[in-house]
Write an enzyme that holds these catalytic residues in place. Structure first.
Site, PDB file in Angstrom:
ATOM      1  N   ASP A  21       0.878  -1.175   0.000  1.00 48.02           N
ATOM      2  CA  ASP A  21       0.000   0.000   0.000  1.00 48.02           C
ATOM      3  C   ASP A  21       0.918   1.227   0.000  1.00 48.02           C
ATOM      4  OD1 ASP A  21      -2.388   1.609   0.346  1.00 48.02           O
ATOM      5  OD2 ASP A  21      -1.857   1.839   2.440  1.00 48.02           O
ATOM      6  N   SER A  22       0.319   2.387  -0.195  1.00 45.57           N
ATOM      7  CA  SER A  22       1.104   3.621  -0.087  1.00 45.57           C
ATOM      8  C   SER A  22       1.669   3.775   1.323  1.00 45.57           C
ATOM      9  CB  SER A  22       0.203   4.821  -0.387  1.00 45.57           C
ATOM     10  OG  SER A  22      -0.831   4.891   0.580  1.00 45.57           O
ATOM     11  N   TYR A  53      -0.566   8.451  -1.795  1.00 45.57           N
ATOM     12  CA  TYR A  53      -0.626   8.343  -3.257  1.00 45.57           C
ATOM     13  C   TYR A  53      -1.808   9.136  -3.832  1.00 45.57           C
ATOM     14  CZ  TYR A  53       2.450   4.107  -3.598  1.00 45.57           C
ATOM     15  OH  TYR A  53       3.478   3.197  -3.592  1.00 45.57           O
ATOM     16  N   GLY A  54      -2.842   9.289  -3.037  1.00 46.71           N
ATOM     17  CA  GLY A  54      -4.145   9.702  -3.565  1.00 46.71           C
ATOM     18  C   GLY A  54      -4.228  11.100  -4.117  1.00 46.71           C
ATOM     19  N   CYS A  85      -4.399  -1.337  -2.047  1.00 46.75           N
ATOM     20  CA  CYS A  85      -4.552   0.110  -2.183  1.00 46.75           C
ATOM     21  C   CYS A  85      -5.455   0.370  -3.377  1.00 46.75           C
ATOM     22  CB  CYS A  85      -3.167   0.725  -2.413  1.00 46.75           C
ATOM     23  SG  CYS A  85      -3.182   2.498  -2.720  1.00 46.75           S
ATOM     24  N   ASN A  86      -6.576   1.034  -3.130  1.00 45.29           N
ATOM     25  CA  ASN A  86      -7.501   1.348  -4.227  1.00 45.29           C
ATOM     26  C   ASN A  86      -6.847   2.262  -5.258  1.00 45.29           C
ATOM     27  OD1 ASN A  86     -10.510   0.498  -3.243  1.00 45.29           O
ATOM     28  ND2 ASN A  86      -9.222   1.059  -1.512  1.00 45.29           N
ATOM     29  N   CYS A 199     -11.010   3.431   0.471  1.00 44.46           N
ATOM     30  CA  CYS A 199      -9.566   3.583   0.670  1.00 44.46           C
ATOM     31  C   CYS A 199      -9.209   2.663   1.831  1.00 44.46           C
ATOM     32  CB  CYS A 199      -9.226   5.035   1.003  1.00 44.46           C
ATOM     33  SG  CYS A 199      -7.545   5.294   1.629  1.00 44.46           S
ATOM     34  N   THR A 200      -8.134   1.913   1.696  1.00 47.52           N
ATOM     35  CA  THR A 200      -7.841   0.897   2.703  1.00 47.52           C
ATOM     36  C   THR A 200      -7.401   1.492   4.042  1.00 47.52           C
ATOM     37  OG1 THR A 200      -5.600   0.655   1.781  1.00 47.52           O
ATOM     38  CG2 THR A 200      -7.303  -0.876   1.019  1.00 47.52           C
ATOM     39  N   HIS A 201      -7.140   2.799   4.070  1.00 52.62           N
ATOM     40  CA  HIS A 201      -6.850   3.448   5.349  1.00 52.62           C
ATOM     41  C   HIS A 201      -8.107   3.600   6.218  1.00 52.62           C
ATOM     42  CE1 HIS A 201      -3.046   4.599   3.461  1.00 52.62           C
ATOM     43  NE2 HIS A 201      -2.637   5.174   4.582  1.00 52.62           N
TER      44      HIS A 201
HETATM   45  N1  DGL Z   1      -4.771   3.331   1.030  1.00 55.03           N
HETATM   46  C1  DGL Z   1      -4.860   3.855  -0.259  1.00 55.03           C
HETATM   47  C2  DGL Z   1      -6.121   3.509  -1.005  1.00 55.03           C
HETATM   48  O1  DGL Z   1      -6.747   2.513  -0.712  1.00 55.03           O
HETATM   49  C3  DGL Z   1      -4.342   5.205  -0.613  1.00 55.03           C
HETATM   50  C4  DGL Z   1      -4.160   6.261   0.393  1.00 55.03           C
HETATM   51  C5  DGL Z   1      -3.229   7.311  -0.150  1.00 55.03           C
HETATM   52  O2  DGL Z   1      -2.038   7.029  -0.170  1.00 55.03           O
HETATM   53  O3  DGL Z   1      -3.686   8.370  -0.573  1.00 55.03           O
HETATM   54  O4  DGL Z   1      -6.502   4.191  -1.913  1.00 55.03           O
END
Ligand code: DGL
Length: 283
Positions: A21-22, A53-54, A85-86, A199-201
């Protein structure tokens, strides 16, 4: 070398599954994977040095995803890759599959289809990163379901970053703002009765989100379905780890090492044991 069919090497069942993931969010997917596949070995890579990443561009996220996948394959000999990570899935899954044609690659996408099936009011809120929501993949998914439900889609700038930093004050302020933007939550007609955590966060802040939605709203994330799909692909490839194998976990990060350790200690369950903790330095 054993062969499933001529020319198709059987992956080493004892090799680890790579998950990335990011940053820390993919730990929510890792937890589901470890529950569904307790005998498996995992290598988790948090690209914390380049998170979030988003709010970056597609090219940047695709290049990072590609570099991380290569590292996991070359240095750790992974037998499958889970893009937890989406945002990275939207930007890079096709490229990763093209670059690793022999490797089972599983991605995640916001759970819109399960949401349509679950919603009674037909009104669904979707929280995700801007890059995910602007991607072609997401638009295609949304358009395929647009006549079956009404989606309230909210790009959550800054939220993954605040979760990375464990900045509770900022998390609370952003939850309040983004859920107010989504609309009115509840189970009555016209209300949003389902919330997609795209988002997986976000599963890690479910309690804080819940304060604004109330108890009646159903939250959907993708950890469990991703774990099932991973199991299915490994089964098909004859690469499930069986016997008396005890699962283990190696944690790698491109950022500050203590951050990932602390998040894993806070968010991962104890069993199966975290047998190995080491850190990579992919810059
Ligand atoms: N956890 C990530 C996702 O599912 C991205 C979060 C990020 O880095 O912006 O999209």
């Amino acid at each position: 070398m054993s062969l499933a069919r001529v020319g198709t090497p059987v992956p080493d069942a004892d090799a680890p599954i790579g998950v990335f993931d990011s940053g820390l969010g993919g730990l929510s997917v890792l937890e589901a994977l470890r529950t569904a596949l307790p005998r498996e070995r995992f290598v988790y890579f948090a690209d914390t040095g380049h998170a979030p990443y988003g709010e970056r561009g597609d090219d940047f996220v695709a290049a990072r995803s590609s570099a991380v996948a290569r590292e996991l394959r070359d240095a750790h000999g992974i037998k499958a890759l889970v893009v937890a990570c989406n945002t990275a899935t939207a930007a890079a899954i096709d490229r990763l599959r093209a670059e690793h044609p022999a490797l089972p690659v599983v991605g995640v996408e916001p759970a819109l289809k399960p949401a349509v099936a679950a919603s009674r009011t037909g009104r669904i809120a979707v929280l995700a990163t801007r890059l995910t929501l602007e991607s072609r993949k997401f638009r295609a998914l949304h358009d395929s379901l647009a006549d079956r439900a009404q989606f309230s889609i909210v790009p959550c700038d800054g939220l993954a970053g605040a979760i990375e930093r464990a900045d509770d004050e900022r998390i609370d302020a952003l939850c309040e703002r983004y859920l107010a933007t989504a609309g009115r939550f509840g189970s009555r007609d016209g209300e949003l009765d389902t919330l997609v955590l795209g988002c997986t966060h976000y599963p890690f802040i479910a309690d804080r989100l819940r304060r604004h939605t109330g108890e009646a709203v159903r939250f959907l994330d993708t950890g469990a379905p991703v774990a099932l799909q991973t199991r299915r692909l490994l089964e098909q490839a004859g690469a499930l780890r069986g016997g008396d194998g005890v699962g283990d976990l190696q944690l790698l990060s491109s950022g500050e090492r203590g951050v990932l350790d602390a998040a894993a200690a806070r968010w991962l369950s104890a069993a199966p044991p975290v047998a190995v903790q080491a850190h990579g330095t992919l810059a």
